[in-house]
Scaffold this motif. Structure first.
Motif, PDB file in Angstrom:
ATOM      1  N   MET A   1       0.822  -1.171   0.000  1.00 41.09           N
ATOM      2  CA  MET A   1       0.000   0.000   0.000  1.00 41.09           C
ATOM      3  C   MET A   1       0.871   1.240   0.000  1.00 41.09           C
ATOM      4  O   MET A   1       1.952   1.248   0.544  1.00 41.09           O
ATOM      5  CB  MET A   1      -0.879   0.006   1.235  1.00 41.09           C
ATOM      6  N   THR A   2       0.381   2.290  -0.620  1.00 37.00           N
ATOM      7  CA  THR A   2       1.089   3.550  -0.620  1.00 37.00           C
ATOM      8  C   THR A   2       0.869   4.235   0.714  1.00 37.00           C
ATOM      9  O   THR A   2       0.085   3.789   1.545  1.00 37.00           O
ATOM     10  CB  THR A   2       0.578   4.440  -1.765  1.00 37.00           C
ATOM     11  N   PRO A   7      -4.154   0.805  -2.505  1.00 39.27           N
ATOM     12  CA  PRO A   7      -3.329  -0.283  -3.043  1.00 39.27           C
ATOM     13  C   PRO A   7      -2.346   0.240  -4.085  1.00 39.27           C
ATOM     14  O   PRO A   7      -2.635   1.199  -4.793  1.00 39.27           O
ATOM     15  CB  PRO A   7      -4.338  -1.224  -3.700  1.00 39.27           C
ATOM     16  N   GLN A  31       2.625  -8.940   1.360  1.00 41.56           N
ATOM     17  CA  GLN A  31       2.209  -8.105   2.487  1.00 41.56           C
ATOM     18  C   GLN A  31       1.551  -6.801   2.051  1.00 41.56           C
ATOM     19  O   GLN A  31       0.972  -6.101   2.868  1.00 41.56           O
ATOM     20  CB  GLN A  31       3.431  -7.776   3.360  1.00 41.56           C
ATOM     21  N   ILE A  32       1.651  -6.469   0.783  1.00 43.02           N
ATOM     22  CA  ILE A  32       1.190  -5.171   0.314  1.00 43.02           C
ATOM     23  C   ILE A  32      -0.038  -5.356  -0.567  1.00 43.02           C
ATOM     24  O   ILE A  32      -0.027  -6.140  -1.520  1.00 43.02           O
ATOM     25  CB  ILE A  32       2.316  -4.445  -0.453  1.00 43.02           C
ATOM     26  N   LYS A  33      -1.084  -4.616  -0.240  1.00 48.20           N
ATOM     27  CA  LYS A  33      -2.300  -4.665  -1.033  1.00 48.20           C
ATOM     28  C   LYS A  33      -1.996  -4.080  -2.409  1.00 48.20           C
ATOM     29  O   LYS A  33      -1.379  -3.027  -2.521  1.00 48.20           O
ATOM     30  CB  LYS A  33      -3.408  -3.873  -0.342  1.00 48.20           C
ATOM     31  N   ASN A  34      -2.413  -4.779  -3.459  1.00 45.95           N
ATOM     32  CA  ASN A  34      -2.072  -4.323  -4.796  1.00 45.95           C
ATOM     33  C   ASN A  34      -3.228  -4.508  -5.762  1.00 45.95           C
ATOM     34  O   ASN A  34      -4.145  -5.273  -5.526  1.00 45.95           O
ATOM     35  CB  ASN A  34      -0.823  -5.057  -5.298  1.00 45.95           C
ATOM     36  N   ARG A 131       7.925 -10.952  -2.886  1.00 43.63           N
ATOM     37  CA  ARG A 131       7.926 -10.303  -1.569  1.00 43.63           C
ATOM     38  C   ARG A 131       9.063  -9.297  -1.472  1.00 43.63           C
ATOM     39  O   ARG A 131       8.898  -8.189  -0.977  1.00 43.63           O
ATOM     40  CB  ARG A 131       8.054 -11.349  -0.457  1.00 43.63           C
ATOM     41  N   GLU A 134       8.238  -6.209  -3.529  1.00 47.18           N
ATOM     42  CA  GLU A 134       7.287  -5.370  -2.790  1.00 47.18           C
ATOM     43  C   GLU A 134       7.991  -4.607  -1.676  1.00 47.18           C
ATOM     44  O   GLU A 134       7.813  -3.394  -1.530  1.00 47.18           O
ATOM     45  CB  GLU A 134       6.184  -6.231  -2.164  1.00 47.18           C
ATOM     46  N   GLU A 135       8.757  -5.333  -0.889  1.00 46.86           N
ATOM     47  CA  GLU A 135       9.436  -4.718   0.253  1.00 46.86           C
ATOM     48  C   GLU A 135      10.375  -3.603  -0.198  1.00 46.86           C
ATOM     49  O   GLU A 135      10.361  -2.504   0.352  1.00 46.86           O
ATOM     50  CB  GLU A 135      10.221  -5.778   1.025  1.00 46.86           C
ATOM     51  N   PHE A 138       8.342  -0.608  -2.271  1.00 47.60           N
ATOM     52  CA  PHE A 138       7.248   0.094  -1.612  1.00 47.60           C
ATOM     53  C   PHE A 138       7.463   0.323  -0.121  1.00 47.60           C
ATOM     54  O   PHE A 138       6.619   0.892   0.546  1.00 47.60           O
ATOM     55  CB  PHE A 138       5.926  -0.628  -1.885  1.00 47.60           C
ATOM     56  N   THR A 139       8.606  -0.107   0.399  1.00 46.39           N
ATOM     57  CA  THR A 139       8.929   0.146   1.788  1.00 46.39           C
ATOM     58  C   THR A 139      10.242   0.904   1.914  1.00 46.39           C
ATOM     59  O   THR A 139      10.342   1.869   2.657  1.00 46.39           O
ATOM     60  CB  THR A 139       9.019  -1.181   2.573  1.00 46.39           C
TER      61      THR A 139
END
Length: 146
Positions: A1-2, A7, A31-34, A131, A134-135, A138-139
């Motif tokens: 998620m942003t 998402p 782990q991230i809504k997309n 994963r 995403e990490e 977006f993290t």
């Protein structure tokens, strides 16, 4: 998620239905809504990114996962064409392909790919790589505004 809680939007440019399914399942476990959008060749990828033709209402992706070997227009050609559009240059593009060829890696980075990853052959490896994408994107990474 942003940061706003919405998402993330991911464009997957992949012509192999099995790899599309693997990516979908791996993102579901993430782990991230997309919001995943899939195109099956490079022409569709550019239409989506430029919001052209049937993709006029397509959202701007936060990340592109790009296969190199697609019909009609290859991932290499997509990388080249992206540089022609100032509005698209800042979208991170991760090459996610089966090729381990050194020249493909060099060519991808020469065409401004942000990362080059070889697709794992097993599901657990695929989930792990998604994963990590995403990490990281977006993290960890700070991206410029649109």
């Amino acid at each position: 998620m942003t940061d706003s809680g919405t998402p993330i939007t991911i464009l997957l440019a992949e012509d192999n239905p099995g790899d599309v399914k693997l990516t979908e399942k791996a993102l579901e476990k993430g782990q991230i809504k997309n919001d995943l959008h899939v195109v099956t060749d490079g022409i569709e990828a550019m239409q989506f990114l430029r919001q052209a033709d049937t993709y006029a209402d397509a959202p701007r992706p936060d990340l592109v996962l790009l296969d190199l070997n697609m019909p009609r227009k290859s991932g290499r050609e997509v990388l080249e064409e992206l540089q022609e559009y100032e509005s698209l240059r800042r979208i991170p593009v991760v090459v996610l392909t089966s090729s381990e060829a050194e020249q493909d890696i060099i060519d991808s980075y020469d065409r401004y790919a942000n990362a080059y990853l070889t697709k794992p052959v097993d599901f657990d490896g695929f989930v792990d790589i998604i994963r990590r994408i995403e990490e990281f994107w977006f993290t960890v990474v700070k991206q410029p505004p649109e």
